[in-house]
Design an enzyme around this catalytic site. Sequence first.
Site, PDB file in Angstrom:
ATOM      1  N   HIS A  72       0.848  -1.202   0.000  1.00  8.81           N
ATOM      2  CA  HIS A  72       0.000   0.000   0.000  1.00  8.81           C
ATOM      3  C   HIS A  72       0.878   1.245   0.000  1.00  8.81           C
ATOM      4  O   HIS A  72       1.813   1.334   0.789  1.00  8.81           O
ATOM      5  CB  HIS A  72      -0.908   0.025   1.240  1.00  8.81           C
ATOM      6  N   TYR A 198      -8.923   5.272   7.950  1.00  7.14           N
ATOM      7  CA  TYR A 198      -8.987   5.630   9.369  1.00  7.14           C
ATOM      8  C   TYR A 198      -9.993   6.769   9.477  1.00  7.14           C
ATOM      9  O   TYR A 198      -9.750   7.853   8.945  1.00  7.14           O
ATOM     10  CB  TYR A 198      -7.629   6.109   9.875  1.00  7.14           C
ATOM     11  N   PRO A 291      -3.607  -0.374  19.468  1.00  4.19           N
ATOM     12  CA  PRO A 291      -3.481  -0.896  18.102  1.00  4.19           C
ATOM     13  C   PRO A 291      -3.439   0.157  16.994  1.00  4.19           C
ATOM     14  O   PRO A 291      -2.936  -0.143  15.905  1.00  4.19           O
ATOM     15  CB  PRO A 291      -4.718  -1.789  17.941  1.00  4.19           C
ATOM     16  N   LYS A 295       1.641  -0.769  15.318  1.00  2.80           N
ATOM     17  CA  LYS A 295       3.087  -0.757  15.590  1.00  2.80           C
ATOM     18  C   LYS A 295       3.597  -1.961  16.369  1.00  2.80           C
ATOM     19  O   LYS A 295       4.814  -2.201  16.417  1.00  2.80           O
ATOM     20  CB  LYS A 295       3.453   0.515  16.372  1.00  2.80           C
ATOM     21  N   TYR A 381       4.324   6.349  10.354  1.00  2.00           N
ATOM     22  CA  TYR A 381       3.473   5.205   9.983  1.00  2.00           C
ATOM     23  C   TYR A 381       4.259   4.215   9.137  1.00  2.00           C
ATOM     24  O   TYR A 381       4.255   3.004   9.383  1.00  2.00           O
ATOM     25  CB  TYR A 381       2.230   5.693   9.231  1.00  2.00           C
TER      26      TYR A 381
HETATM   27  C1  DHB Z   1      -4.967  -3.229  11.518  1.00  2.00           C
HETATM   28  C2  DHB Z   1      -4.889  -2.902  12.823  1.00  2.00           C
HETATM   29  C3  DHB Z   1      -4.489  -1.645  13.182  1.00  2.00           C
HETATM   30  O1  DHB Z   1      -4.391  -1.309  14.450  1.00  2.00           O
HETATM   31  C4  DHB Z   1      -4.172  -0.699  12.258  1.00  2.00           C
HETATM   32  O2  DHB Z   1      -3.789   0.539  12.634  1.00  2.00           O
HETATM   33  C5  DHB Z   1      -4.211  -1.031  10.945  1.00  2.00           C
HETATM   34  C6  DHB Z   1      -4.621  -2.312  10.575  1.00  2.00           C
HETATM   35  C7  DHB Z   1      -5.384  -4.591  11.099  1.00  2.00           C
HETATM   36  O3  DHB Z   1      -5.706  -5.404  11.964  1.00  2.00           O
HETATM   37  O4  DHB Z   1      -5.425  -4.861   9.902  1.00  2.00           O
END
Ligand code: DHB
Length: 388
Positions: A72, A198, A291, A295, A381
């Site tokens: 991506h 997001y 999450p 990371k 990121y």
């Molecule tokens: C996923 C989880 C995340 O916390 C994130 O920022 C992006 C993707 C995932 O589980 O795909």
Amino acid sequence: MRTEVAIVGAGPAGLLLSHLLDRAGVESVVVETRSRQYVESRIRAGILEQSTVDLLRSVGLGERLDSEGDVHRGIHLQWPGRRHHLDFQDLVGRSVTVYGQTEVTKDLGRAREAAGQHIVYEVSGTAVHDIGTDRPSVTYTKDGRTERLEAAVVVGCDGSFGPSRAAVPEPRTWERTYPYSWLGILADVAPSTDELIYAWHPDGFALHSMRSAAVSRLYLQVPNGTDPGTWSDDRIWDALAARLGHGHDGWSLTPGPITEKSVLPMRSFVQQPMRHGRLFLAGDAAHIVPPTGAKGLNLAVADVALLAPALAALLRRGDTTPADGYSETALRRVWRCTHFSWSMTTMLHTSSDPFDDRLQRSQLEWIAASTAAATGLAENYAGLPIGF
Ligand code: DHB
């Protein structure tokens, strides 16, 4: 039993460490509380930073990742009435790869099995001993017998609930809890988006992620203590559609059969130092990130990428310098990712405070309008280089 490095925990950190040590000619034994099947089916985030991909490739773990991973260029940031694409490739010359942590763990499991790695699964009562001496050990019970694994070094890759973290005397710890959780689902439906979305929304954050061309992974911000049973499939898809902007600019969210549903807590935690005597900590044993931003795995990989050569220098050449610098060096990246995960979390999740809402919207609009602001997010990121 005696080995050079006793590794507690056969998650991605422990398995990758045994793999890197093997390549450096250092022997290890891994002990794990759970079964291999459990470890290889745990659902975790699925975004790999460029440096994680580069490292896995360079140590012979890139084959399936290259054929099945989805590169991506960036992510979409969204709030009501607006969806903005951030192109990391343009901003910082790096991309990310969608490839589940579960898949990384399976690839590692197969590679370690092929190499004849000694891994003892389904142990209980694991404890670490004598870490202040040069003869540390790990004891555990397997099939009713108590065993002692003696080693030159013990590495705790046993997550936040394992015994290793607690074996460090008088550590410093920092913790932040958040007033919300995530309801996560896996669904057998093609993703409705090319790259992750997001979304900030007055009802709460939502994230559209994916696992493959046929499997979507989505999340909703929910109150702490939420029982996933109170969220029917229809209620989940309705909330996701509203928060992700179904109907806006012709975009639609395609629902599908939900195959997994669970609630994830959100927490930031750091314990330091990451070493005491002959015990080293790596991954979740030393730090937890919420999450948002995915990371956790990337940070664990960065820890062991630093630790493996440091242990090889210590055990092969008697060179203590890299091992002595491990904690301080690793913690620089740990705190960077701790800040980034906190900032993504607090920028995107609604609280009950209308002042926070306005600050969040202002921050999102600034990132969409300013290359300088967008570059900061992109750099964090897509991931800083190993050794940052
Ligand atoms: C996923 C989880 C995340 O916390 C994130 O920022 C992006 C993707 C995932 O589980 O795909």
